[in-house]
Scaffold this active site. Structure first.
Site, mmCIF file in Angstrom:
data_model
loop_
_atom_site.group_PDB
_atom_site.id
_atom_site.type_symbol
_atom_site.label_atom_id
_atom_site.label_comp_id
_atom_site.label_asym_id
_atom_site.label_seq_id
_atom_site.Cartn_x
_atom_site.Cartn_y
_atom_site.Cartn_z
ATOM 1 N N GLY A 1 0.783 -1.213 0.041
ATOM 2 C CA GLY A 1 -0.038 -0.055 0.123
ATOM 3 C C GLY A 1 0.867 1.319 -0.001
ATOM 4 N N CYS B 1 5.445 -6.105 1.609
ATOM 5 C CA CYS B 1 5.658 -4.791 1.491
ATOM 6 C C CYS B 1 4.863 -3.959 2.696
ATOM 7 C CB CYS B 1 5.460 -3.944 0.143
ATOM 8 S SG CYS B 1 6.071 -2.392 0.274
ATOM 9 N N TYR B 2 3.950 -3.191 2.526
ATOM 10 C CA TYR B 2 3.035 -2.454 3.588
ATOM 11 C C TYR B 2 2.558 -3.628 4.362
ATOM 12 C CZ TYR B 2 -0.337 0.524 5.929
ATOM 13 O OH TYR B 2 -1.163 1.067 6.900
ATOM 14 N N HIS C 1 8.460 -7.372 -3.021
ATOM 15 C CA HIS C 1 7.135 -7.874 -3.961
ATOM 16 C C HIS C 1 7.348 -9.090 -4.758
ATOM 17 C CE1 HIS C 1 4.806 -4.160 -3.328
ATOM 18 N NE2 HIS C 1 5.993 -3.728 -3.183
ATOM 19 N N GLU D 1 5.229 -10.780 -6.140
ATOM 20 C CA GLU D 1 4.100 -10.715 -7.281
ATOM 21 C C GLU D 1 4.617 -10.293 -8.361
ATOM 22 O OE1 GLU D 1 4.357 -8.612 -4.822
ATOM 23 O OE2 GLU D 1 3.049 -6.886 -4.926
ATOM 24 N N SER E 1 -22.665 -10.062 -28.398
ATOM 25 C CA SER E 1 -22.024 -9.045 -29.035
ATOM 26 C C SER E 1 -21.018 -9.590 -30.075
ATOM 27 C CB SER E 1 -21.586 -7.905 -27.931
ATOM 28 O OG SER E 1 -20.256 -8.218 -27.595
ATOM 29 N N GLY F 1 -18.175 -10.074 -28.931
ATOM 30 C CA GLY F 1 -17.014 -9.802 -27.945
ATOM 31 C C GLY F 1 -16.671 -11.077 -27.194
ATOM 32 N N VAL F 2 -15.365 -11.069 -26.488
ATOM 33 C CA VAL F 2 -15.110 -12.284 -25.832
ATOM 34 C C VAL F 2 -15.899 -12.490 -24.463
ATOM 35 C CG1 VAL F 2 -13.046 -13.111 -24.445
ATOM 36 C CG2 VAL F 2 -12.805 -11.345 -26.038
ATOM 37 N N ASP F 3 -16.373 -11.675 -23.719
ATOM 38 C CA ASP F 3 -17.157 -11.803 -22.585
ATOM 39 C C ASP F 3 -18.418 -12.500 -22.887
ATOM 40 O OD1 ASP F 3 -15.007 -10.963 -21.573
ATOM 41 O OD2 ASP F 3 -15.825 -8.625 -21.080
ATOM 42 N N SER F 4 -19.219 -11.802 -23.432
ATOM 43 C CA SER F 4 -20.581 -12.289 -23.747
ATOM 44 C C SER F 4 -20.523 -13.592 -24.611
ATOM 45 C CB SER F 4 -21.535 -11.460 -24.628
ATOM 46 O OG SER F 4 -20.847 -10.994 -25.870
ATOM 47 N N LYS G 1 -9.968 -11.416 -16.830
ATOM 48 C CA LYS G 1 -9.957 -11.532 -18.215
ATOM 49 C C LYS G 1 -9.227 -12.499 -19.019
ATOM 50 C CE LYS G 1 -11.194 -9.332 -22.010
ATOM 51 N NZ LYS G 1 -12.842 -8.457 -22.245
#
Ligand code: XMP
Length: 516
Positions: A57, A84-85, A175, A177, A229, A231-234, A372
């Site tokens: 943070g 970290c924080y 870190h 990550e 649509s 698109g990927v998500d739908s 995603k």
């Protein structure tokens, strides 16, 4: 196969990296959920986590009002890793000492291992004979909490890592990550597997299995619709729901006439022919165009498209008969961010395929837990075509916000042709997935040119290609000159009505990605 998942909570202390930590945990095939630091220990316990990670943070633990945590979290007996924080907070709350030494560390830092720790055991030794880690801190932990052992130090951080493995408390000042910490993922894995005894069951196959089970339980014998649509998500959401409830699902693809060339055909091919989904293809191009007649204001266009879409969708839904559920492609980052966003409105994003506010359906949101990249992996696993799974983002209002001025059938045709060339050439150059978005814009102005000894007076096409991490900020892509030249030549030669091509070299901010 197990469809139950061990869960790790990532407590967000305002870090830019909280989502990254959550993704890294999932890459180790353990489910993760981001929670605010204001969550009480009892609420955390109710989520039944197997481990807790405190994120970094921007604050100092010494600043008044710095984010803290319910101290009862230490009584839960759940292993905790502070980063970290998060490590500084662990140290200061458990009786160690954090000091503003005035000597911070930023970037690659040599780590000296001072005690044999299972957590740090797999850190690779760098060129200088020690592991290197990524640091970004100004305060330092100078004394670990009583009972803990300091397991690593650096020039400016006497307690760069500490642990009390009997109590399940681990802190790292650096870190693990980020990609700049070689072997950082091994630290997270060690915490998950050795510290928390987590099982690695969060895999694509089990995610799909669990999702299918949940959808079946939620939907029962009800009927579901999904606005596709392209698109990927739908697409992924629809494919999952179809796998779960088969012909209880009807997909509605509203062809607004403002899509990219060939998009309607691909949706037909994939969903109707390959997956044998019940698909309603509403051809509404004329209706959209006539509603947009004479309108050039960007916000007015968006509003008209949004409203027309809802009306067309509602009509299609009422033709289907009794519908109880609506599929939404909501992703995990939307869930995390909803309610916390307080940004000024720059443009009212309209999401075609999204939820009409006054519709009376229960929502089915099979992607609510996924990032995603996980959605894409699920799409691939379900057998959706690569072009669909890896498609660049496309705005809901489609080409209407890429025609600067009034939208007419002629202009849509010109833009579709130019856009198809842009995508073909970007793909051929191997840049399609590297570039966040690449497309053509048609401003409604004309300029003079000369072609075949004759004067022309035609539209220009503006090329826009940007790199980005999340669409919040973006930079213009440094496309090779040869590619720009080929794009210019092909668009002018092949698209009637265009005599000039320009390249947009504006970053975001100050520009936006789209022109409207
Ligand atoms: P801007 O232009 O605001 O776009 O930098 C950021 C991202 O959002 C997409 N975009 C939209 N998506 N409805 C959408 O679903 C919209 O009205 C809309 N406007 C922009 C844009 O393509 C980019 O990825």
């Amino acid at each position: 196969m197990s469809t139950t998942f061990d869960k790790v909570l990532v407590v967000d202390f305002g870090a830019q990296y909280a989502q990254l930590i959550a993704r890294r945990v999932r890459e180790a095939h353990v489910f993760s959920e981001i929670v605010p630091h204001s969550m009480t220990a009892a609420e955390m316990k109710a989520k039944d986590p197997i481990g807790i990670i405190f994120s970094g943070g921007p604050q100092s633990v010494h600043v008044e009002g710095a984010p803290s945590i319910d101290p009862e979290v230490f009584d839960l007996g759940i292993p905790i890793l502070g980063i970290c924080y998060g490590a500084q907070l662990l140290a200061s709350m458990l009786g160690g000492t954090v000091e503003a030494t005035g000597r911070g560390e930023y970037g690659k830092t040599n780590l000296s291992l001072t005690y044999k720790s299972a957590l740090l055991a797999d850190l690779p030794i760098g060129k200088e004979g020690c592991p290197t880690v990524w640091m970004s801190h100004s305060d330092s932990i100078v004394a670990a909490p009583p009972g803990s052992t300091i397991t690593a130090s650096t020039a400016e951080a006497p307690a760069a890592a500490f642990e009390d493995s009997a109590k399940g408390i681990y802190g790292v000042q650096f870190h693990p990550e980020v990609a700049h910490t070689p072997g950082g993922q091994e630290i997270l894995k060690s915490f998950l597997h050795n510290g928390c005894h987590a099982r690695s069951t969060w895999t694509m196959t089990s995610i799909i299995e669990r999702s299918v089970q949940n959808i079946r339980e939620q939907v029962g014998t009800g009927h579901v619709i999904c606005g596709l649509s392209g698109g990927v998500d739908s697409s992924v959401a629809a494919a999952l729901v179809h796998k779960a409830v088969g012909n209880q699902l009807t997909c509605v693809f509203v062809d607004t006439g403002l899509m990219r060339a060939g998009e309607g055909e691909q949706v037909e091919e994939t969903f109707r022919r390959q997956f044998e989904v019940d698909l309603v293809h509403v051809k509404a191009a004329d209706r959209f165009l006539s509603n947009l007649e004479g309108v050039s204001d960007p916000e007015a266009k968006r509003k008209i498209i949004g409203e027309t879409f809802i009306r067309v969708f509602e009509e299609a839904a009422s033709d289907i008969g009794e519908v109880n559920f609506l599929v939404q492609g909501t992703l995990y980052p939307d869930v995390i961010e909803s309610g916390t966003k307080d940004a000024a409105k720059i443009k009212s994003h309209h999401n075609v395929g999204g939820l009409p506010e006054d519709m009376q359906f229960d929502l089915v949101e099979p992607l609510r837990d996924l990032f995603k990249d996980e959605v894409r992996a699920v799409g691939e696993e379900l057998g959706l075509p690569e072009e669909m799974v890896w498609r660049q983002p496309f705005p809901g209002p489609g080409l209407a916000v890429r025609i600067i001025g009034e939208v007419t059938a002629e202009r849509v045709g010109i833009l579709q042709d130019a856009d198809a060339i842009v995508l073909e050439e970007i793909r051929r150059a191997g840049l399609y997935t590297e570039i966040w978005q690449s497309f053509a814009v048609l401003p409604c102005i004309r300029s003079v040119g000369v072609m075949g000894d004759a004067r022309t007076y035609d539209y220009p096409i503006i090329l826009r290609a940007i790199t980005s991490e999340d669409a919040m900020t973006a930079d213009w892509a440094r496309l090779p000159y040869e590619l720009l030249e080929r794009l210019s030549t092909r668009i002018i030669n092949e698209v009637a009505g265009v005599n000039r091509v320009a390249y947009d070299i504006t970053s975001k901010p100050p520009g936006t990605i789209e022109w409207e």
